[in-house]
Design an enzyme around this catalytic site. Sequence first.
Site, PDB file in Angstrom:
ATOM      1  N   LYS A   1       0.845  -1.204   0.000  1.00 46.54           N
ATOM      2  CA  LYS A   1       0.000   0.000   0.000  1.00 46.54           C
ATOM      3  C   LYS A   1       0.878   1.250   0.000  1.00 46.54           C
ATOM      4  O   LYS A   1       1.976   1.234   0.574  1.00 46.54           O
ATOM      5  CB  LYS A   1      -0.834   0.053   1.290  1.00 46.54           C
ATOM      6  CG  LYS A   1      -1.994  -0.908   1.357  1.00 46.54           C
ATOM      7  CD  LYS A   1      -2.754  -0.721   2.675  1.00 46.54           C
ATOM      8  CE  LYS A   1      -3.865  -1.740   2.837  1.00 46.54           C
ATOM      9  NZ  LYS A   1      -4.949  -1.593   1.853  1.00 46.54           N
TER      10      LYS A   1
ATOM     11  N   ARG B   1     -10.192 -11.444   2.655  1.00 45.67           N
ATOM     12  CA  ARG B   1     -11.076 -12.505   2.154  1.00 45.67           C
ATOM     13  C   ARG B   1     -10.402 -13.870   2.201  1.00 45.67           C
ATOM     14  O   ARG B   1     -11.078 -14.885   2.297  1.00 45.67           O
ATOM     15  CB  ARG B   1     -11.543 -12.141   0.727  1.00 45.67           C
ATOM     16  CG  ARG B   1     -10.434 -12.026  -0.279  1.00 45.67           C
ATOM     17  CD  ARG B   1     -10.856 -11.290  -1.550  1.00 45.67           C
ATOM     18  NE  ARG B   1     -10.962  -9.837  -1.357  1.00 45.67           N
ATOM     19  CZ  ARG B   1     -11.375  -8.983  -2.285  1.00 45.67           C
ATOM     20  NH1 ARG B   1     -11.753  -9.426  -3.472  1.00 45.67           N
ATOM     21  NH2 ARG B   1     -11.424  -7.697  -2.030  1.00 45.67           N
TER      22      ARG B   1
HETATM   23  N1  BES Z   1      -7.846  -3.582   4.862  1.00 51.26           N
HETATM   24  C1  BES Z   1      -8.119  -3.191   3.525  1.00 51.26           C
HETATM   25  C2  BES Z   1      -9.431  -2.414   3.382  1.00 51.26           C
HETATM   26  C3  BES Z   1      -9.469  -1.066   4.070  1.00 51.26           C
HETATM   27  C4  BES Z   1      -9.168   0.076   3.356  1.00 51.26           C
HETATM   28  C5  BES Z   1      -9.869  -0.955   5.386  1.00 51.26           C
HETATM   29  C6  BES Z   1      -9.238   1.306   3.979  1.00 51.26           C
HETATM   30  C7  BES Z   1      -9.919   0.270   5.995  1.00 51.26           C
HETATM   31  C8  BES Z   1      -9.620   1.395   5.296  1.00 51.26           C
HETATM   32  C9  BES Z   1      -8.216  -4.427   2.625  1.00 51.26           C
HETATM   33  O1  BES Z   1      -7.438  -5.496   3.000  1.00 51.26           O
HETATM   34  C10 BES Z   1      -7.779  -4.012   1.263  1.00 51.26           C
HETATM   35  O2  BES Z   1      -6.640  -3.687   1.129  1.00 51.26           O
HETATM   36  N2  BES Z   1      -8.680  -4.032   0.301  1.00 51.26           N
HETATM   37  C11 BES Z   1      -8.367  -3.659  -1.015  1.00 51.26           C
HETATM   38  C12 BES Z   1      -8.973  -4.671  -1.953  1.00 51.26           C
HETATM   39  C13 BES Z   1      -8.463  -4.562  -3.357  1.00 51.26           C
HETATM   40  C14 BES Z   1      -7.008  -4.947  -3.419  1.00 51.26           C
HETATM   41  C15 BES Z   1      -9.291  -5.475  -4.224  1.00 51.26           C
HETATM   42  C16 BES Z   1      -8.940  -2.266  -1.272  1.00 51.26           C
HETATM   43  O3  BES Z   1      -9.999  -1.955  -0.727  1.00 51.26           O
HETATM   44  O4  BES Z   1      -8.291  -1.498  -1.944  1.00 51.26           O
HETATM   45 MN    MN Z   2      -5.465  -5.360   2.242  1.00 50.80          MN
END
Ligand code: BES
Ligand code: MN
Length: 469
Positions: free
Chosen positions: A248, A322
Amino acid sequence: MPIETTASVVAEVPAQAELLAVPYTPDLDPALTDDLPVPVAALFAHYEAKGEAGEIIEIPVVRGEGVGRVLLYGVGDGSPRALRKAAAALSRKARGRERLTVVIPGFEGADEVFAEAALLAAYTFKIGAPGKKPVRALEFAAADPQAVRRGEIVAQAVALARDLANMPASVKNPVWLAERATEQGVPVTVWDEEALASGGFGGLIAVGQGSANPPRLIQLSYDPPGATRHIVLVGKGITFDSGGLSLKPTDNMKTQKTDMAGGAVVIAVIGALAKLGAPIRVTGLVAAAENMPSGTAQRPSDVIRPYGGRTVEVLNTDAEGRLVLADALAYADDQLDPDAVVDIATLTGAISVALGRNVGAVYATDDTLAKELVSAGQTSDDRLWRMPLIDDYAPALESSIADLANVEVGSRFGAGSITAALFLREFAGKRPWAHLDIAGVGRSTVDEGTLTKGATGFGVRVLLEWLTR
Ligand code: BES
Ligand code: MN
Ligand code: ZN
């Protein structure tokens, strides 16, 4: 830190109450305000007050040798929502003070929501001692002790969920989280990395393998005698989500110590059920791992096998929630024989685009379950909106080499929160199942009302409401 403010009930208003909150309602007992310098109605007119929830007029009064204060507060329409707002405002107003005595207005159910919200507004998480201390004691005059007690148990459960999520990930790892689970007064079983590997929990192993802190599956069992229904709660317990090799950017990463907020809710709810002695069997599963990049991390393009043996092509290591939930959901269906399964997870950034920061998402394969959860959300103030499981979008998760892909490649379908829910559905089995995506509501950017900046504990109140009423 649990909420340090105490809550107690006194039979009547102490004559010399130093800080006394009195609701401004038409049926206000005149005896409560007979030491005010000016009649209440005149004071209200003078301050142009409207009696709205959150409005407070502070009036100095003579108290023996010194000065006391009466806080005349508005209650709006007297709904639970308005009362929570009023209670939070009073609690905040009393910051830095020893004691606040409160006369609660006589609306149905007021005592519980008042105690709950006043305590929640007194929640803080500090490593160090900056800022004003919350009021030390709340004293509710002529309130129902049982209602206040329940409000307190609920507020402390929310506080526990906030504490767990606010804890920096330098302290909080899957092993630490499992230790916290053992403090809830119910039997706990923990799978370590070896047990996970031999048990076929390929999601937790894959997500956890890049970290020096190994993954854990944590099971909490609340099983009171005579219970007939059995519910399984599954929580996402990513103690830090760096994204893994699909790393990230900094701004998105710095909030990700709260990526175990769903797991924290599960732990706190089970603890509160035990305190309440609720007559329902509930098993909690927290799928805990730290998602880190390293030489041992899983790679985008790896194929893994979550519990049950189907194959998943991991095309984005940042869609890790997931993968660990798949293990826990499939295990619950295969081994625990529940009447319904509800999972709760900070799953997708996409859901905060759809529903924002105040309303959580519920997906469900069962209409009754969905209705019950939405209604419990309304009552408890953890509001939920039902989202659709759109079958047309299922091809988004097709893989050319495995049974499923963990993300859509490209954006033909989009709808990131829905496709994530569709992925989970593959592992939930045929039982009634609901999924709460709390990525939008799991953190607050404001210190306001019952919310404090950082983790919100969203989910504790709605699940407790659903499970106990
Ligand atoms: N933990 C994150 C989701 C999240 C984002 C929680 C912001 C709280 C605040 C999750 O694991 C994630 O990274 N999701 C991705 C999914 C994508 C790679 C399909 C996302 O939401 O960008
Ligand atoms: Mn994630
Ligand atoms: Zn995550």
